[in-house]
Design a protein around this motif. Structure first.
Motif, PDB file in Angstrom:
ATOM      1  N   GLY A  52       0.953  -0.978   0.162  1.00  0.00           N
ATOM      2  CA  GLY A  52      -0.076   0.169  -0.003  1.00  0.00           C
ATOM      3  C   GLY A  52       0.879   1.567   0.208  1.00  0.00           C
ATOM      4  N   SER A  53       2.088   1.375  -0.161  1.00  0.00           N
ATOM      5  CA  SER A  53       3.158   2.482   0.645  1.00  0.00           C
ATOM      6  C   SER A  53       3.546   2.654  -1.215  1.00  0.00           C
ATOM      7  CB  SER A  53       4.140   1.863   1.514  1.00  0.00           C
ATOM      8  OG  SER A  53       5.484   3.050   1.056  1.00  0.00           O
ATOM      9  N   LEU A  54       3.924   3.888  -1.529  1.00  0.00           N
ATOM     10  CA  LEU A  54       3.844   4.158  -1.988  1.00  0.00           C
ATOM     11  C   LEU A  54       5.719   3.896  -2.805  1.00  0.00           C
ATOM     12  CD1 LEU A  54       1.425   7.662  -3.745  1.00  0.00           C
ATOM     13  CD2 LEU A  54       1.963   4.909  -4.605  1.00  0.00           C
ATOM     14  N   PHE A  55       6.257   4.343  -1.642  1.00  0.00           N
ATOM     15  CA  PHE A  55       7.924   3.958  -1.787  1.00  0.00           C
ATOM     16  C   PHE A  55       8.294   2.620  -0.708  1.00  0.00           C
ATOM     17  CE2 PHE A  55       7.272   8.553  -1.486  1.00  0.00           C
ATOM     18  CZ  PHE A  55       7.956   8.353  -3.381  1.00  0.00           C
ATOM     19  N   GLY A  56       9.286   2.502  -0.526  1.00  0.00           N
ATOM     20  CA  GLY A  56       9.599   0.667   0.410  1.00  0.00           C
ATOM     21  C   GLY A  56       8.900  -0.223  -0.773  1.00  0.00           C
ATOM     22  N   PRO A  57       9.654  -0.789   0.205  1.00  0.00           N
ATOM     23  CA  PRO A  57       9.832  -2.442  -0.151  1.00  0.00           C
ATOM     24  C   PRO A  57       8.565  -3.069  -0.554  1.00  0.00           C
ATOM     25  CG  PRO A  57      10.677  -2.594   1.938  1.00  0.00           C
ATOM     26  CD  PRO A  57      10.598  -1.471   1.504  1.00  0.00           C
TER      27      PRO A  57
ATOM     28  N   SER B 230       6.072  -1.373  -2.146  1.00  0.00           N
ATOM     29  CA  SER B 230       5.948  -0.644  -3.677  1.00  0.00           C
ATOM     30  C   SER B 230       6.168  -1.387  -5.321  1.00  0.00           C
ATOM     31  CB  SER B 230       6.823   0.763  -3.963  1.00  0.00           C
ATOM     32  OG  SER B 230       8.168   0.516  -3.863  1.00  0.00           O
ATOM     33  N   GLN B 231       4.972  -1.397  -5.949  1.00  0.00           N
ATOM     34  CA  GLN B 231       5.353  -1.355  -7.419  1.00  0.00           C
ATOM     35  C   GLN B 231       7.608  -1.305  -7.701  1.00  0.00           C
ATOM     36  OE1 GLN B 231       2.241  -3.292  -9.171  1.00  0.00           O
ATOM     37  NE2 GLN B 231       4.905  -4.076 -10.835  1.00  0.00           N
TER      38      GLN B 231
ATOM     39  N   VAL C 147      10.919  11.747 -15.907  1.00  0.00           N
ATOM     40  CA  VAL C 147      10.304  10.906 -14.808  1.00  0.00           C
ATOM     41  C   VAL C 147       9.089  10.011 -15.773  1.00  0.00           C
ATOM     42  CG1 VAL C 147       9.069   9.809 -12.938  1.00  0.00           C
ATOM     43  CG2 VAL C 147      10.340  12.332 -12.946  1.00  0.00           C
ATOM     44  N   ALA C 148       8.628  10.439 -16.820  1.00  0.00           N
ATOM     45  CA  ALA C 148       7.943  10.003 -18.034  1.00  0.00           C
ATOM     46  C   ALA C 148       8.499   8.795 -18.147  1.00  0.00           C
ATOM     47  CB  ALA C 148       6.916  10.479 -18.670  1.00  0.00           C
ATOM     48  N   THR C 149      10.266   8.409 -18.731  1.00  0.00           N
ATOM     49  CA  THR C 149      10.758   7.969 -19.749  1.00  0.00           C
ATOM     50  C   THR C 149      11.000   6.879 -18.437  1.00  0.00           C
ATOM     51  OG1 THR C 149      13.211   8.750 -19.363  1.00  0.00           O
ATOM     52  CG2 THR C 149      11.557   9.831 -21.058  1.00  0.00           C
ATOM     53  N   LEU C 150      11.268   6.998 -17.340  1.00  0.00           N
ATOM     54  CA  LEU C 150      10.918   5.207 -16.837  1.00  0.00           C
ATOM     55  C   LEU C 150      10.110   4.687 -16.301  1.00  0.00           C
ATOM     56  CD1 LEU C 150      13.397   7.417 -13.719  1.00  0.00           C
ATOM     57  CD2 LEU C 150      14.099   5.653 -15.604  1.00  0.00           C
ATOM     58  N   PHE C 151       8.987   5.581 -16.079  1.00  0.00           N
ATOM     59  CA  PHE C 151       7.973   5.003 -16.359  1.00  0.00           C
ATOM     60  C   PHE C 151       7.195   3.791 -17.558  1.00  0.00           C
ATOM     61  CE2 PHE C 151       3.277   5.218 -17.564  1.00  0.00           C
ATOM     62  CZ  PHE C 151       2.846   3.858 -16.474  1.00  0.00           C
ATOM     63  N   GLU C 152       6.856   4.940 -18.557  1.00  0.00           N
ATOM     64  CA  GLU C 152       6.956   4.166 -19.671  1.00  0.00           C
ATOM     65  C   GLU C 152       7.921   3.147 -19.541  1.00  0.00           C
ATOM     66  OE1 GLU C 152       6.564   3.261 -24.084  1.00  0.00           O
ATOM     67  OE2 GLU C 152       8.512   4.698 -23.613  1.00  0.00           O
ATOM     68  N   SER C 153       9.287   3.530 -19.517  1.00  0.00           N
ATOM     69  CA  SER C 153       9.758   2.450 -20.376  1.00  0.00           C
ATOM     70  C   SER C 153      10.043   0.670 -19.500  1.00  0.00           C
ATOM     71  CB  SER C 153      11.661   2.715 -20.418  1.00  0.00           C
ATOM     72  OG  SER C 153      12.360   3.512 -21.175  1.00  0.00           O
TER      73      SER C 153
ATOM     74  N   GLN D  58      -3.800  -3.228 -15.840  1.00  0.00           N
ATOM     75  CA  GLN D  58      -4.210  -1.901 -15.607  1.00  0.00           C
ATOM     76  C   GLN D  58      -4.236  -0.944 -14.280  1.00  0.00           C
ATOM     77  OE1 GLN D  58      -5.353   0.164 -18.043  1.00  0.00           O
ATOM     78  NE2 GLN D  58      -5.452   2.323 -17.152  1.00  0.00           N
ATOM     79  N   THR D  59      -4.312  -2.291 -12.983  1.00  0.00           N
ATOM     80  CA  THR D  59      -4.537  -1.378 -11.704  1.00  0.00           C
ATOM     81  C   THR D  59      -3.046  -1.594 -11.360  1.00  0.00           C
ATOM     82  OG1 THR D  59      -6.260  -2.918 -10.673  1.00  0.00           O
ATOM     83  CG2 THR D  59      -4.461  -2.163  -8.486  1.00  0.00           C
ATOM     84  N   ALA D  60      -1.941  -2.368 -11.046  1.00  0.00           N
ATOM     85  CA  ALA D  60      -0.791  -2.463 -11.956  1.00  0.00           C
ATOM     86  C   ALA D  60       0.015  -1.543 -12.118  1.00  0.00           C
ATOM     87  CB  ALA D  60       0.695  -3.615 -11.761  1.00  0.00           C
ATOM     88  N   MET D  61      -0.036  -1.041 -13.179  1.00  0.00           N
ATOM     89  CA  MET D  61       0.139   0.356 -13.759  1.00  0.00           C
ATOM     90  C   MET D  61      -0.402   1.826 -13.404  1.00  0.00           C
ATOM     91  SD  MET D  61      -0.808   0.966 -18.212  1.00  0.00           S
ATOM     92  CE  MET D  61      -0.720  -0.467 -18.363  1.00  0.00           C
ATOM     93  N   GLU D  62      -1.284   1.671 -13.020  1.00  0.00           N
ATOM     94  CA  GLU D  62      -1.982   2.537 -12.038  1.00  0.00           C
ATOM     95  C   GLU D  62      -0.786   3.082 -11.049  1.00  0.00           C
ATOM     96  OE1 GLU D  62      -6.173   2.794 -11.784  1.00  0.00           O
ATOM     97  OE2 GLU D  62      -6.629   3.154 -14.438  1.00  0.00           O
ATOM     98  N   ARG D  63      -0.572   1.735 -10.579  1.00  0.00           N
ATOM     99  CA  ARG D  63      -0.094   2.392  -9.196  1.00  0.00           C
ATOM    100  C   ARG D  63       1.200   2.477  -8.802  1.00  0.00           C
ATOM    101  NH1 ARG D  63      -0.466   1.568  -3.377  1.00  0.00           N
ATOM    102  NH2 ARG D  63       2.044   0.691  -3.486  1.00  0.00           N
ATOM    103  N   LEU D  64       1.760   1.864 -10.723  1.00  0.00           N
ATOM    104  CA  LEU D  64       3.240   2.422 -10.721  1.00  0.00           C
ATOM    105  C   LEU D  64       3.302   3.755 -11.065  1.00  0.00           C
ATOM    106  CD1 LEU D  64       6.643   1.429 -10.940  1.00  0.00           C
ATOM    107  CD2 LEU D  64       5.630   0.774 -13.197  1.00  0.00           C
ATOM    108  N   TYR D  65       2.374   4.735 -11.546  1.00  0.00           N
ATOM    109  CA  TYR D  65       2.121   5.389 -12.251  1.00  0.00           C
ATOM    110  C   TYR D  65       1.587   6.605 -10.644  1.00  0.00           C
ATOM    111  CZ  TYR D  65       1.096  10.061 -14.298  1.00  0.00           C
ATOM    112  OH  TYR D  65       0.820  11.212 -15.144  1.00  0.00           O
ATOM    113  N   ALA D  66       1.599   6.387 -10.226  1.00  0.00           N
ATOM    114  CA  ALA D  66       1.392   6.774  -9.290  1.00  0.00           C
ATOM    115  C   ALA D  66       2.815   7.133  -8.084  1.00  0.00           C
ATOM    116  CB  ALA D  66      -0.036   6.231  -7.705  1.00  0.00           C
TER     117      ALA D  66
END
Length: 503
Positions: free
Chosen positions: A33-38, A40-41, A140-146, A160-168
């Motif tokens: 549930g955390s956006l940082f740390g172990p 995270s996606q 940052v966008a290139t890291l996400f998209e790649s 889709q859920t994992a992708m949204e999570r990674l984008y966040a």
């Protein structure tokens, strides 16, 4: 500059994301549930072998942006010191995506100070500024998209859920740097039109991009693991380098490939997908075999280090030397020099200029080269203000001293010819000042002695007993003397070579 006090709907830096998690917070310290740390996606991707291909692809797309390309070509050490640059980048990402909020904010402050120093004009007199929030958003966008593309190309597209999570998570990363993430669209649905627009309207066939694709691997220096084995390294590089270039070009957006005139070789897409699939299979190796942190440290580890893993390096080098001996029996090549045989105790002026002074690898000595030295030292010691500024100021004074003494044609830089003709003693007052400031920065507790822990922080190895005084510490006078001896006498040095000359 970005308004750090503003808020916007869906901004991960200012409010909860779609999963109800505070994007700029680490209250749950890395649990799911955390956006940082172990939890995270991103953390799941960091040691994924496919991510090496994804990061290279992202770097090419970053370099294709005119501002990023200009900053890289004028300031970066990615050509002359790629392994050092790789390790520093990975360490920075670990700090930024780790669970410790204090460490993350300290790293963000360090990156902001670093980027604030990177500004100027490109060859077409267009300004660039590494603090431009739109440019930082693109990185940052290139890291996400790649990251998304690497999953798709390896046959395991993100849900889709994992992708949204990674984008966040990536927007939260940008929010820590800039204070908000307004220059990245607030939702994943809005991201894709933004990404396509930048690719179509802003990216160019820059010099930095061409170097990464076609020249970097041709001249890539060997990591410490393979130093002293030029035949083996050159043979492997000659095969792998072109393949990496073909794979990376084939993975770029098709519209940009056409517009930039990047050739796609027959069978390139099949080769690219095979490479991503093969890298993906490596994830099933035993845990710990491909941990990014461990692999990177091993690549940068010197055989002379007192780190226990150096034994592994030495064993691998011995095996490679036997293989190289077999190659020499089969091919008419001159024998390779053995490191440490006494013939490499000193460098000539040309080698010293290339390996130590010319940090950016552009063939000249100017301020970005000395700034790169200061940047590497400040990063290793994790300096905060005002110690970091004091170090940069000392190097700036040294550059002015060198420029006044060596720049005979007045073009604002020192050529190898100007350096060799002067045969200078570099130990002027400004360099002595650099040594003094470096000592103060390394002496973290301010006791006017450098102990074993402080020495290791700078050089990443323990000091030899013959370098220390009776109390087992390194005195100021001895430290300054050894630094000046390395910088002016062009003598090889076990600690300073990895710090300033290592690849």
């Amino acid at each position: 500059m970005t308004d750090t006090g503003s808020a916007e709907p869906g901004n991960p830096g200012t409010g909860p994301d779609q999963h109800g998690t505070e994007a700029g917070s680490t209250a749950d310290d890395g649990v799911p549930g955390s956006l940082f740390g172990p939890g995270s996606q991103f953390h799941a991707f960091f040691s994924d072998p496919r991510w090496a291909l994804a990061v290279l692809r992202a770097t090419v797309l970053e370099a294709a942006h005119p501002q990023v390309g200009a900053a890289l070509i004028e300031n970066s050490t990615f050509v002359a010191h790629p392994w050092r640059r790789l390790r520093n980048t990975l360490v920075s990402l670990q700090r930024m995506f780790g669970p410790d909020e204090e460490v993350r904010q300290r790293e963000a402050d360090r990156l902001n100070r670093l980027h604030a120093r990177l500004k100027g004009s490109d060859a077409r007199d267009r300004p660039y500024d590494a603090m431009d929030p739109r440019v930082r958003a693109w990185v940052v966008a290139t890291l996400f998209e790649s990251s998304v593309t690497m999953c798709r190309l390896s046959g395991q597209p993100l849900e889709q859920t994992a992708m949204e999570r990674l984008y966040a998570e990536y927007r939260a990363y940008l929010a820590v740097l800039d204070g908000d993430a307004r220059h990245l669209p607030p939702t994943l649905q809005e991201f894709w039109p933004y990404y396509d627009r930048v690719v179509e309207e802003e990216l160019e066939n820059t010099e930095s991009m061409r170097i990464i694709l076609y020249k970097l691997f041709d001249h890539l220096p060997a990591p410490p693991l393979l130093q002293g084995l030029p035949t083996m390294w050159a043979a492997g590089r000659s095969v792998v380098g072109p393949l990496v270039g073909v794979i990376t070009v084939a993975s770029l957006p098709e519209s940009f490939r056409r517009r930039a005139g990047l050739p796609e070789m027959p069978g390139a897409r099949t080769l690219m997908q095979s490479a991503y699939l093969a890298a993906g299979l490596a994830r099933f190796l035993p845990d710990g075999w491909l941990q990014t942190e461990h692999v990177t440290k091993l690549l940068s580890l010197s055989p002379d280090s007192d780190d226990p893993r150096a034994r592994t390096v030495s064993a691998l080098r011995d095996r490679m030397k036997r293989a190289a001996a077999l190659v020499r029996l089969l091919t008419p090549l001159p024998p390779e020099p053995e490191p440490g045989d006494g013939t490499d105790a000193r460098r000539d002026a040309a080698e010293f200029f290339t390996t130590v002074l010319d940090q950016t690898g552009d063939g000249f000595l100017d301020w970005p080269d000395l700034a790169a030295m200061a940047r590497e030292i400040a990063g290793r010691l994790d300096l905060a203000e005002p110690a970091e500024t004091r170090l940069y100021d000392a190097f700036a004074d040294w550059w002015r001293e060198l420029q006044a003494a060596l720049d005979t044609d007045g073009d604002g830089r020192v050529s190898p010819g100007e350096y060799a003709a002067a045969v200078p003693s570099l130990a002027g007052p400004a360099l002595i000042r650099v040594a003094e400031v470096l000592f103060d920065a390394t002496d973290a507790d301010g006791d006017q002695r450098i102990d074993a822990d402080e020495y290791r922080a700078l050089f990443r190895t323990g000091f030899r007993r013959d370098m220390t005084d009776a109390d087992g510490t390194y005195a100021r006078a001895a430290f300054v003397r050894d630094f000046l001896s390395f910088m002016s006498g062009r003598a090889r040095s076990t600690p300073y070579d990895p710090l300033l000359a290592g690849a």
